[in-house]
Scaffold this motif. Structure first.
Motif, PDB file in Angstrom:
ATOM      1  N   LYS A  32       0.863  -1.181   0.000  1.00  0.00           N
ATOM      2  CA  LYS A  32       0.000   0.000   0.000  1.00  0.00           C
ATOM      3  C   LYS A  32       0.893   1.223   0.000  1.00  0.00           C
ATOM      4  O   LYS A  32       1.935   1.246   0.635  1.00  0.00           O
ATOM      5  CB  LYS A  32      -0.922  -0.014   1.204  1.00  0.00           C
ATOM      6  N   GLN A  33       0.443   2.225  -0.738  1.00  0.00           N
ATOM      7  CA  GLN A  33       1.263   3.415  -0.911  1.00  0.00           C
ATOM      8  C   GLN A  33       0.393   4.659  -0.841  1.00  0.00           C
ATOM      9  O   GLN A  33      -0.705   4.678  -1.394  1.00  0.00           O
ATOM     10  CB  GLN A  33       1.960   3.324  -2.272  1.00  0.00           C
ATOM     11  N   THR A  34       0.910   5.681  -0.200  1.00  0.00           N
ATOM     12  CA  THR A  34       0.257   6.984  -0.197  1.00  0.00           C
ATOM     13  C   THR A  34       1.168   7.933  -0.956  1.00  0.00           C
ATOM     14  O   THR A  34       2.269   8.250  -0.482  1.00  0.00           O
ATOM     15  CB  THR A  34       0.032   7.498   1.235  1.00  0.00           C
ATOM     16  N   PRO A  35       0.748   8.356  -2.154  1.00  0.00           N
ATOM     17  CA  PRO A  35       1.603   9.243  -2.955  1.00  0.00           C
ATOM     18  C   PRO A  35       1.835  10.578  -2.243  1.00  0.00           C
ATOM     19  O   PRO A  35       0.989  11.024  -1.472  1.00  0.00           O
ATOM     20  CB  PRO A  35       0.795   9.462  -4.235  1.00  0.00           C
ATOM     21  N   ASP A  51      -5.122   9.979  -0.685  1.00  0.00           N
ATOM     22  CA  ASP A  51      -5.706   8.690  -1.017  1.00  0.00           C
ATOM     23  C   ASP A  51      -4.638   7.615  -1.152  1.00  0.00           C
ATOM     24  O   ASP A  51      -3.646   7.796  -1.850  1.00  0.00           O
ATOM     25  CB  ASP A  51      -6.500   8.798  -2.331  1.00  0.00           C
ATOM     26  N   GLN A  52      -4.835   6.512  -0.477  1.00  0.00           N
ATOM     27  CA  GLN A  52      -3.907   5.394  -0.526  1.00  0.00           C
ATOM     28  C   GLN A  52      -4.215   4.530  -1.746  1.00  0.00           C
ATOM     29  O   GLN A  52      -5.359   4.411  -2.162  1.00  0.00           O
ATOM     30  CB  GLN A  52      -4.055   4.576   0.749  1.00  0.00           C
ATOM     31  N   THR A  53      -3.190   3.905  -2.322  1.00  0.00           N
ATOM     32  CA  THR A  53      -3.379   2.986  -3.436  1.00  0.00           C
ATOM     33  C   THR A  53      -2.790   1.624  -3.074  1.00  0.00           C
ATOM     34  O   THR A  53      -1.928   1.522  -2.199  1.00  0.00           O
ATOM     35  CB  THR A  53      -2.687   3.489  -4.724  1.00  0.00           C
ATOM     36  N   ARG A 101      -8.068   3.311  -3.610  1.00  0.00           N
ATOM     37  CA  ARG A 101      -8.625   2.878  -2.327  1.00  0.00           C
ATOM     38  C   ARG A 101     -10.036   2.310  -2.495  1.00  0.00           C
ATOM     39  O   ARG A 101     -10.407   1.344  -1.833  1.00  0.00           O
ATOM     40  CB  ARG A 101      -8.626   4.047  -1.345  1.00  0.00           C
ATOM     41  N   SER A 102     -10.818   2.867  -3.403  1.00  0.00           N
ATOM     42  CA  SER A 102     -12.206   2.415  -3.566  1.00  0.00           C
ATOM     43  C   SER A 102     -12.309   0.995  -4.116  1.00  0.00           C
ATOM     44  O   SER A 102     -13.339   0.344  -3.954  1.00  0.00           O
ATOM     45  CB  SER A 102     -12.981   3.381  -4.467  1.00  0.00           C
ATOM     46  N   HIS A 103     -11.257   0.495  -4.746  1.00  0.00           N
ATOM     47  CA  HIS A 103     -11.267  -0.875  -5.289  1.00  0.00           C
ATOM     48  C   HIS A 103     -10.340  -1.813  -4.520  1.00  0.00           C
ATOM     49  O   HIS A 103     -10.212  -2.983  -4.868  1.00  0.00           O
ATOM     50  CB  HIS A 103     -10.857  -0.863  -6.766  1.00  0.00           C
ATOM     51  N   MET A 104      -9.716  -1.298  -3.470  1.00  0.00           N
ATOM     52  CA  MET A 104      -8.698  -2.050  -2.738  1.00  0.00           C
ATOM     53  C   MET A 104      -9.246  -3.312  -2.063  1.00  0.00           C
ATOM     54  O   MET A 104      -8.672  -4.392  -2.196  1.00  0.00           O
ATOM     55  CB  MET A 104      -8.061  -1.129  -1.690  1.00  0.00           C
ATOM     56  N   PHE A 105     -10.359  -3.209  -1.347  1.00  0.00           N
ATOM     57  CA  PHE A 105     -10.898  -4.361  -0.613  1.00  0.00           C
ATOM     58  C   PHE A 105     -11.249  -5.498  -1.570  1.00  0.00           C
ATOM     59  O   PHE A 105     -10.891  -6.651  -1.343  1.00  0.00           O
ATOM     60  CB  PHE A 105     -12.120  -3.951   0.212  1.00  0.00           C
ATOM     61  N   ARG A 115      -9.358  -9.162  -1.811  1.00  0.00           N
ATOM     62  CA  ARG A 115     -10.165 -10.366  -1.608  1.00  0.00           C
ATOM     63  C   ARG A 115     -10.009 -11.350  -2.768  1.00  0.00           C
ATOM     64  O   ARG A 115     -10.016 -12.564  -2.571  1.00  0.00           O
ATOM     65  CB  ARG A 115     -11.635  -9.970  -1.441  1.00  0.00           C
ATOM     66  N   ASN A 116      -9.844 -10.833  -3.984  1.00  0.00           N
ATOM     67  CA  ASN A 116      -9.793 -11.686  -5.173  1.00  0.00           C
ATOM     68  C   ASN A 116      -8.396 -12.040  -5.655  1.00  0.00           C
ATOM     69  O   ASN A 116      -8.234 -12.993  -6.413  1.00  0.00           O
ATOM     70  CB  ASN A 116     -10.569 -11.030  -6.318  1.00  0.00           C
ATOM     71  N   LEU A 117      -7.406 -11.264  -5.266  1.00  0.00           N
ATOM     72  CA  LEU A 117      -6.011 -11.527  -5.658  1.00  0.00           C
ATOM     73  C   LEU A 117      -5.194 -11.729  -4.394  1.00  0.00           C
ATOM     74  O   LEU A 117      -5.018 -10.810  -3.610  1.00  0.00           O
ATOM     75  CB  LEU A 117      -5.433 -10.344  -6.437  1.00  0.00           C
TER      76      LEU A 117
END
Length: 130
Positions: A31-34, A39-41, A60-64, A68-70
């Motif tokens: 996880k990285q915060t530019p 917003d974290q990525t 961040r909006s697609h992180m969970f 979960r899938n990867l």
């Protein structure tokens, strides 16, 4: 309408290929915060069966859903993602000229492919570009 289920190798991905489907193994994530951003990525390194690697990222909006899938060390099939050129930074996690971006339309499927070859590890992963 054709239902072509073939996969594209990571080294063959191009920004103009909007309907690519890849079979990959997640070999590293962080996880990285530019700088200057709130917003974290989630940043990832994905590898295909030939050892080709690509840097992938999601907001961040697609992180969970992505976490979960990867899962690290597991194979998956990914569809509906964006491909763009990488920046001119001095260091980048792979030597691929493109980067994959996970979007809200990205679809994950389990893969039955199994391959634990030595080239699917982080050995000699980080590349210095001078």
């Amino acid at each position: 309408m054709s239902t072509n289920k073939s996969v594209t190798l990571l080294n063959n991905l191009k920004p103009r290929l909007s309907k690519s489907r890849v079979q990959v193994k997640l070999i590293h994530s962080w996880k990285q915060t530019p700088p200057y951003a709130n917003d974290q990525t989630l940043e990832m390194v994905l590898a295909d069966e030939t050892g080709g690697k690509i840097h992938a990222s999601c907001s961040r909006s697609h992180m969970f859903r992505t976490e979960r899938n990867l899962r690290i060390g597991e194979w998956a099939v990914i569809e509906n993602f964006k491909v763009s050129g990488v920046g001119k930074g001095k260091f980048r996690p792979t030597n691929n000229q493109y980067k994959m971006t996970i979007t809200g339309e990205t679809v994950y499927s389990k893969s039955h492919h199994q391959d634990d070859s030595i080239f699917l590890t982080l050995n000699q992963l980080f590349v210095s570009l001078n």
